[in-house]
Design a protein around this motif. Structure first.
Motif, PDB file in Angstrom:
ATOM      1  N   TRP A  35     -47.384 -37.316 -47.712  1.00 40.03           N
ATOM      2  CA  TRP A  35     -45.925 -37.318 -47.694  1.00 40.03           C
ATOM      3  C   TRP A  35     -45.462 -38.054 -46.443  1.00 40.03           C
ATOM      4  O   TRP A  35     -45.993 -37.859 -45.349  1.00 40.03           O
ATOM      5  CB  TRP A  35     -45.357 -35.898 -47.669  1.00 40.03           C
ATOM      6  CG  TRP A  35     -45.416 -35.199 -48.995  1.00 40.03           C
ATOM      7  CD1 TRP A  35     -46.399 -34.369 -49.441  1.00 40.03           C
ATOM      8  CD2 TRP A  35     -44.447 -35.267 -50.049  1.00 40.03           C
ATOM      9  NE1 TRP A  35     -46.105 -33.916 -50.703  1.00 40.03           N
ATOM     10  CE2 TRP A  35     -44.913 -34.444 -51.102  1.00 40.03           C
ATOM     11  CE3 TRP A  35     -43.229 -35.928 -50.206  1.00 40.03           C
ATOM     12  CZ2 TRP A  35     -44.197 -34.280 -52.288  1.00 40.03           C
ATOM     13  CZ3 TRP A  35     -42.523 -35.757 -51.384  1.00 40.03           C
ATOM     14  CH2 TRP A  35     -43.009 -34.936 -52.409  1.00 40.03           C
TER      15      TRP A  35
ATOM     16  N   LYS B 276     -41.821 -39.449 -44.348  1.00 43.15           N
ATOM     17  CA  LYS B 276     -40.375 -39.308 -44.159  1.00 43.15           C
ATOM     18  C   LYS B 276     -39.856 -40.647 -43.641  1.00 43.15           C
ATOM     19  O   LYS B 276     -40.519 -41.295 -42.805  1.00 43.15           O
ATOM     20  CB  LYS B 276     -40.116 -38.206 -43.125  1.00 43.15           C
ATOM     21  CG  LYS B 276     -38.663 -37.973 -42.818  1.00 43.15           C
ATOM     22  CD  LYS B 276     -38.466 -36.686 -42.027  1.00 43.15           C
ATOM     23  CE  LYS B 276     -38.873 -36.815 -40.595  1.00 43.15           C
ATOM     24  NZ  LYS B 276     -38.468 -35.619 -39.812  1.00 43.15           N
TER      25      LYS B 276
ATOM     26  N   TYR C 120     -37.816 -38.948 -48.508  1.00 42.37           N
ATOM     27  CA  TYR C 120     -39.199 -38.472 -48.495  1.00 42.37           C
ATOM     28  C   TYR C 120     -39.979 -39.171 -49.608  1.00 42.37           C
ATOM     29  O   TYR C 120     -39.581 -39.148 -50.770  1.00 42.37           O
ATOM     30  CB  TYR C 120     -39.251 -36.958 -48.683  1.00 42.37           C
ATOM     31  CG  TYR C 120     -38.773 -36.235 -47.453  1.00 42.37           C
ATOM     32  CD1 TYR C 120     -37.412 -36.119 -47.186  1.00 42.37           C
ATOM     33  CD2 TYR C 120     -39.675 -35.697 -46.535  1.00 42.37           C
ATOM     34  CE1 TYR C 120     -36.965 -35.485 -46.035  1.00 42.37           C
ATOM     35  CE2 TYR C 120     -39.233 -35.055 -45.383  1.00 42.37           C
ATOM     36  CZ  TYR C 120     -37.870 -34.962 -45.142  1.00 42.37           C
ATOM     37  OH  TYR C 120     -37.432 -34.338 -43.996  1.00 42.37           O
TER      38      TYR C 120
END
Lengths: 107, 115
Positions: B35, B37, B88
């Motif tokens: 993940w 950001k 995200y």
């Protein structure tokens, strides 16, 4: 650690001109990736290198695009000739760490 | 064909509550998931990852859950803070944490945390 350094941050060029984007990866990282981000297609992987050797260039959109990594501390992405549809943000990533990107505008 | 999907383009959450961002993938060869950001005018920043041998990985307020049989993962942020407002990206790779391979990104989910 300065992170991944890309230059220039912004580039505006005329259609038909050659454009060269530069990337200095993090020292000691063996993998380098070039990505392109557009509104339509999101983040696309263009090409990646392991130990300076191109491993997969299947994401390179056309022959007008080429990338080199002459040594472990430098890589270039070249577009020749450039076209308006090449306008995008181009990111270089050293392993999983991204640079700040180069915003390319071709007019 | 999109191999990594994030079906919610945007999400709004009140400060202090839980944010849940979802991601689905189609390639069963993916073994490592990440993940990121991203703030405007910056490159994506690595947040947290998980390998396919685990079903959960936690780092502070961020937890990633992996359901390999369903080809689904999710990112939980608890408690959500206004500074978490960003896009995200879910990403997947056939590599591992130490063996870098091509990483395929999803389209992203824009999270807004409302004070």
């Amino acid at each position: 650690d300065a992170g991944v350094i890309q230059s220039p941050r912004h580039e505006v060029t005329e259609m038909g001109q050659e454009v060269t984007l530069r990337c200095k990866p993090i020292s000691g990282h063996n993998s380098l990736f070039w990505y392109r981000q557009t509104m339509m297609r999101g983040l696309e992987l263009l090409i990646y290198f392991n130990n300076n050797v191109p491993i997969d260039d299947s994401g390179m959109p056309e022959d007008r695009f080429s990338a080199k990594m002459p040594n472990a501390s430098f890589s270039t992405l070249k577009i020749q000739p450039s076209e308006p549809r090449d306008s995008a943000v181009y990111f270089c990533a050293s392993s999983h760490t991204f640079g700040s990107g180069t915003r390319l505008t071709v007019v | 064909d999109q191999q990594v999907k994030q079906n919610s383009p945007s999400l709004s959450v009140q400060e202090g509550r839980i944010s849940i961002l979802n991601c689905d993938y189609t390639n069963s060869m993916f073994d490592y998931f990440l993940w990121y950001k991203k703030y405007p005018a910056e490159g994506p920043t690595f947040l947290i990852s998980i390998s396919s041998i685990k079903d959960k990985n936690e780092d502070g307020r961020f937890t990633v859950f992996l359901n390999k049989s369903a080809k689904h993962l999710s990112l939980h942020i608890v408690p959500s803070q206004p500074g978490d407002s960003a896009v995200y990206f879910c990403a997947a790779s056939e590599g591992s944490e130490t063996s870098y391979d091509k990483v395929i990104f999803g389209p992203g989910t824009s999270l807004s945390v409302i004070p």
